[in-house]
Motif scaffolding. Structure first.
Motif, short mmCIF file in Angstrom:
data_model
loop_
_atom_site.label_atom_id
_atom_site.label_comp_id
_atom_site.label_asym_id
_atom_site.label_seq_id
_atom_site.Cartn_x
_atom_site.Cartn_y
_atom_site.Cartn_z
N LEU A 75 0.82 -1.21 0.00
CA LEU A 75 0.00 0.00 0.00
C LEU A 75 0.86 1.27 0.00
O LEU A 75 0.51 2.27 -0.64
N THR A 76 2.00 1.23 0.71
CA THR A 76 2.91 2.38 0.72
C THR A 76 3.43 2.66 -0.69
O THR A 76 3.45 3.81 -1.16
N GLY A 77 3.84 1.59 -1.36
CA GLY A 77 4.31 1.74 -2.74
C GLY A 77 3.22 2.24 -3.66
O GLY A 77 3.46 3.07 -4.56
N ARG A 78 1.98 1.77 -3.44
CA ARG A 78 0.86 2.20 -4.27
C ARG A 78 0.57 3.69 -4.07
O ARG A 78 0.22 4.40 -5.01
N ILE A 79 0.69 4.17 -2.84
CA ILE A 79 0.47 5.60 -2.57
C ILE A 79 1.52 6.44 -3.31
O ILE A 79 1.18 7.45 -3.93
N ILE A 80 2.79 6.00 -3.26
CA ILE A 80 3.85 6.75 -3.95
C ILE A 80 3.62 6.70 -5.46
O ILE A 80 3.79 7.71 -6.16
N GLN A 81 3.22 5.54 -5.97
CA GLN A 81 2.86 5.44 -7.39
C GLN A 81 1.74 6.42 -7.75
O GLN A 81 1.79 7.09 -8.78
N GLY A 82 0.74 6.47 -6.89
CA GLY A 82 -0.41 7.34 -7.14
C GLY A 82 -0.03 8.81 -7.18
O GLY A 82 -0.54 9.57 -8.02
N ILE A 83 0.87 9.21 -6.28
CA ILE A 83 1.35 10.60 -6.28
C ILE A 83 2.02 10.91 -7.61
O ILE A 83 1.82 11.98 -8.20
#
Length: 406
Positions: free
Chosen positions: A105-113
């Motif tokens: 989920l942390t990686g997904r948030i950074i991807q989303g940004i």
């Protein structure tokens, strides 16, 4: 001419990168769910935690791109995408399911940004660079968007044959190619800070929205609802075709090619059509919305897999009328100095639709009727709001369609 084609290619990779963010994961969600022992809600979060940060960040990215330049913000965004992708890939190597899920989920948030600065800024940059063939290039961007949705499920399904987390290592490759192309082929431009202060910019934006809110917000809503339905249905199909119809692996990815292929083809045709006949924009939006509503009403009545695939394909094809038309209308509605923010706000609505679709459809999946009745009602409400907001244009359109009218 060759330089222009290369520029369009690298700009097209931006929506392609954004689409990989969710579409490639759609067919492998059941695998991730089993591997990490997740609930239905947690599985939906894998998609939503990419889209929600993007939706929140997009308006700020748009503002910064108007002030500091599209090129710089696009390059920074791609670096975020690459970093987040490696973090997501590494999450699959962690033995603890809960820690692995948290890292994912942390990686997904950074991807989303990072994704916040892909498609919206690509659209804004097209508006800045192209004038005569703007509608065609915007249509091409939507084709790349559709092509990404078309290819991504197959890529995800193929990667999952080995392991689900391998899919995340395809992101950095595409993002790195786009980064290199944008850096080489998009020239540096003077930033907005050279022309106006923050206060002047804010006043201009407020005046723009006050003047054009009745035009822009129905378009924003229509685009957001379309993405909500699209990703909700894709999420629903991911579990339906595996658990009910026992279709898995490569053939599961191929199943998505029918609806997403229809959207890609129609998007390309719409972009070319709007280049020569811009006055048809409202008519194409009207046609696309009518077809969408009709398809979901039909899905309430017919439940076999063949009917399901046919009407979903037709519904996705109708989005090929809607999305390029909205892209053209929004991008051309404001001058260059305000385009980044206005287009990015449209991107916020689209990403919110993507974020909410899987989570909401997860709660509707218990009943076959509800999974189609609610989207039909939402589409119908959005359509009525859009037509009411543009009632003068559509009254003229309906008048022109009557027998004997020229």
């Amino acid at each position: 001419m060759k330089k222009e084609r290369l520029l369009i290619f690298y700009l097209g990779l931006l929506p392609f990168v954004m689409v990989l963010g969710n579409s490639m994961l759609i067919p492998i969600l059941p695998d991730i769910r089993r591997s990490l022992n997740l609930s239905g809600f947690e599985t939906g979060l894998i998609l939503s935690m990419f889209s929600i940060p993007a939706a929140i960040i997009i308006p700020f990215i748009g503002f910064l791109s108007d002030r500091w330049g599209r090129r710089l913000m696009i390059l920074l965004s791609l670096l975020f995408v690459i970093t987040g992708s490696f973090i997501c890939g590494l999450s699959g190597l962690i033995p603890s399911n809960r820690i692995s899920f948290s890292v994912l989920l942390t990686g997904r948030i950074i991807q989303g940004i990072g994704a916040a600065g892909t498609t919206p800024l690509a659209m804004a940059l097209v508006g800045d660079i192209f004038t005569d063939n703007r509608s065609k290039v915007l249509g091409v961007l939507e084709v790349y968007n559709g092509a990404g949705k078309l290819v991504a499920p197959v890529l995800g399904a193929l990667a999952a044959l080995k392991s689900w987390y391998l899919a995340f290592y395809l992101f950095p490759v595409t993002a790195a190619i786009s980064y290199w192309g944008i850096k080489k082929h998009v020239p540096k431009a003077k930033s907005g800070k050279d022309f106006f202060s923050i206060n002047e910019y804010t006043i201009k934006i407020l005046k723009t929205f006050n003047k054009k809110r009745n035009f822009l917000f129905p378009l924003y809503l229509s685009g957001g609802v379309s993405m909500f339905v699209m990703f909700g249905i894709l999420y629903y199909l991911s579990f339906l075709i595996e658990e009910t119809y026992q279709i898995d692996g490569f053939f599961k990815g191929v199943t998505y090619m029918f609806p997403l292929g229809a959207m890609t083809i129609v998007s390309y045709w719409t972009g070319k059509r709007l280049k020569t006949c811009r006055e048809e924009l409202n008519g194409l939006l009207f046609l696309g919305n009518i077809l969408m509503v009709g398809c979901f009403i039909a899905l309430i009545l017919f439940h076999s897999f063949s009917f399901l695939l046919f009407f979903i394909t037709l519904a996705f094809g109708s989005m090929g009328f809607i999305l390029p038309s909205i892209n053209m209308a929004v991008t051309s509605s404001v001058p260059d100095s305000e385009r980044g923010f206005v287009v990015s706000l449209y991107g916020t609505f689209r990403f919110l639709g993507v974020a909410l679709g899987p989570v909401v459809f997860e709660n509707w999946m218990d009943e076959d009727e509800r999974i189609f009745i609610y989207p039909a009602l939402i589409l119908l409400a959005s359509f009525f709001y859009f037509v009411f907001s543009n009632r003068r244009e559509y009254f003229s359109l309906i008048q022109s369609l009557r027998p004997g009218q020229r």
